[in-house]
Design an enzyme around this catalytic site. Sequence first.
Site, PDB file in Angstrom:
ATOM      1  CE  LYS A  10      -1.452  -5.115   2.177  1.00 58.09           C
ATOM      2  NZ  LYS A  10      -0.100  -4.838   2.708  1.00 58.09           N
ATOM      3  CE1 TYR A  50       2.626  -6.229  -1.937  1.00 60.16           C
ATOM      4  CE2 TYR A  50       1.512  -8.326  -1.651  1.00 60.16           C
ATOM      5  CZ  TYR A  50       1.553  -6.956  -1.470  1.00 60.16           C
ATOM      6  OH  TYR A  50       0.524  -6.312  -0.828  1.00 60.16           O
ATOM      7  CG  ASN A 113       0.093  -2.775   5.787  1.00 58.24           C
ATOM      8  OD1 ASN A 113      -0.397  -3.652   5.091  1.00 58.24           O
ATOM      9  ND2 ASN A 113       1.086  -2.006   5.369  1.00 58.24           N
ATOM     10  CG  HIS A 116      -1.531  -3.121  -2.412  1.00 57.67           C
ATOM     11  ND1 HIS A 116      -0.162  -3.131  -2.313  1.00 57.67           N
ATOM     12  CD2 HIS A 116      -1.824  -2.771  -3.700  1.00 57.67           C
ATOM     13  CE1 HIS A 116       0.355  -2.820  -3.497  1.00 57.67           C
ATOM     14  NE2 HIS A 116      -0.632  -2.600  -4.353  1.00 57.67           N
ATOM     15  CD  GLU A 127       0.416  -2.679  -7.676  1.00 53.01           C
ATOM     16  OE1 GLU A 127       1.528  -2.666  -7.147  1.00 53.01           O
ATOM     17  OE2 GLU A 127      -0.572  -2.090  -7.180  1.00 53.01           O
TER      18      GLU A 127
HETATM   19  P1  IDP Z   1       3.171  -0.051   0.952  1.00 56.30           P
HETATM   20  O1  IDP Z   1       2.186  -1.198   1.063  1.00 56.30           O
HETATM   21  O2  IDP Z   1       2.804   1.064   1.886  1.00 56.30           O
HETATM   22  O3  IDP Z   1       3.380   0.398  -0.454  1.00 56.30           O
HETATM   23  P2  IDP Z   1       5.744  -1.382   0.748  1.00 56.30           P
HETATM   24  O4  IDP Z   1       7.036  -0.824   1.228  1.00 56.30           O
HETATM   25  O5  IDP Z   1       5.493  -1.420  -0.723  1.00 56.30           O
HETATM   26  O6  IDP Z   1       4.573  -0.600   1.501  1.00 56.30           O
HETATM   27  O7  IDP Z   1       5.643  -2.839   1.349  1.00 56.30           O
HETATM   28  C1  IDP Z   1       4.641  -3.744   0.868  1.00 56.30           C
HETATM   29  C2  IDP Z   1       4.003  -4.424   2.048  1.00 56.30           C
HETATM   30  O8  IDP Z   1       4.982  -5.260   2.676  1.00 56.30           O
HETATM   31  C3  IDP Z   1       3.538  -3.509   3.181  1.00 56.30           C
HETATM   32  O9  IDP Z   1       2.254  -2.972   2.953  1.00 56.30           O
HETATM   33  C4  IDP Z   1       3.549  -4.451   4.364  1.00 56.30           C
HETATM   34  O10 IDP Z   1       2.412  -5.320   4.337  1.00 56.30           O
HETATM   35  C5  IDP Z   1       4.784  -5.292   4.070  1.00 56.30           C
HETATM   36  N1  IDP Z   1       5.992  -4.760   4.730  1.00 56.30           N
HETATM   37  C6  IDP Z   1       6.723  -3.687   4.371  1.00 56.30           C
HETATM   38  N2  IDP Z   1       7.776  -3.505   5.179  1.00 56.30           N
HETATM   39  C7  IDP Z   1       7.713  -4.504   6.089  1.00 56.30           C
HETATM   40  C8  IDP Z   1       8.555  -4.877   7.204  1.00 56.30           C
HETATM   41  O11 IDP Z   1       9.559  -4.230   7.509  1.00 56.30           O
HETATM   42  N3  IDP Z   1       8.161  -5.984   7.902  1.00 56.30           N
HETATM   43  C9  IDP Z   1       7.057  -6.725   7.568  1.00 56.30           C
HETATM   44  N4  IDP Z   1       6.264  -6.409   6.528  1.00 56.30           N
HETATM   45  C10 IDP Z   1       6.580  -5.321   5.798  1.00 56.30           C
HETATM   46 MG    MG Z   2       4.202  -0.561  -2.057  1.00 58.14          MG
END
Ligand code: IDP
Ligand code: MG
Length: 141
Positions: A10, A50, A113, A116, A127
Amino acid sequence: MGNRTLAIIKPDAIKNGYTGLIYDRIIKAGFTILGARLLKMTKAQAEGFYAIHRGKPFYEELTTFMSSAPCMVLALEKEQAVSAWRETIGATNPADAAEGTIRKDFATSLGENAVHGSDSDENAIKEIAFFFSEAELIANE
Ligand code: IDP
Ligand code: MG
């Protein structure tokens, strides 16, 4: 079980200079890189990628972030690739990520974070196809 997953390095991780270190983790964890491309997503592309999160409170922030600067998209191969990659990257929130995982070591915050990973074989196929045609991927025996 499927043997492919999509990974994305990312924008935060690229800006912070972690691209090479994350490649090293990918290789040391035993993944084969079938395809890799540096690209800057448009907002519409990020929204499409997304779409599964449309309507969630973080959707706007997430799609703005993911289209803000270049990402590296990778198609990875390994036995049970989806679960193996998710184990390598750690929990979504770096505060909850296990020691030695990519998110523990390189993530900035819950939203930014570092990486992905696909969440199921079905989504991995979708994807990977979002970014790569089959002809662009290295064919492994
Ligand atoms: P994942 O990436 O671990 O699969 P997901 O729940 O699919 O997590 O969420 C997609 C992405 O959205 C996360 O990697 C993160 O970048 C962002 N995200 C998820 N939850 C939050 C939140 O509560 N606040 C801000 N960003 C979030
Ligand atoms: Mg996810």
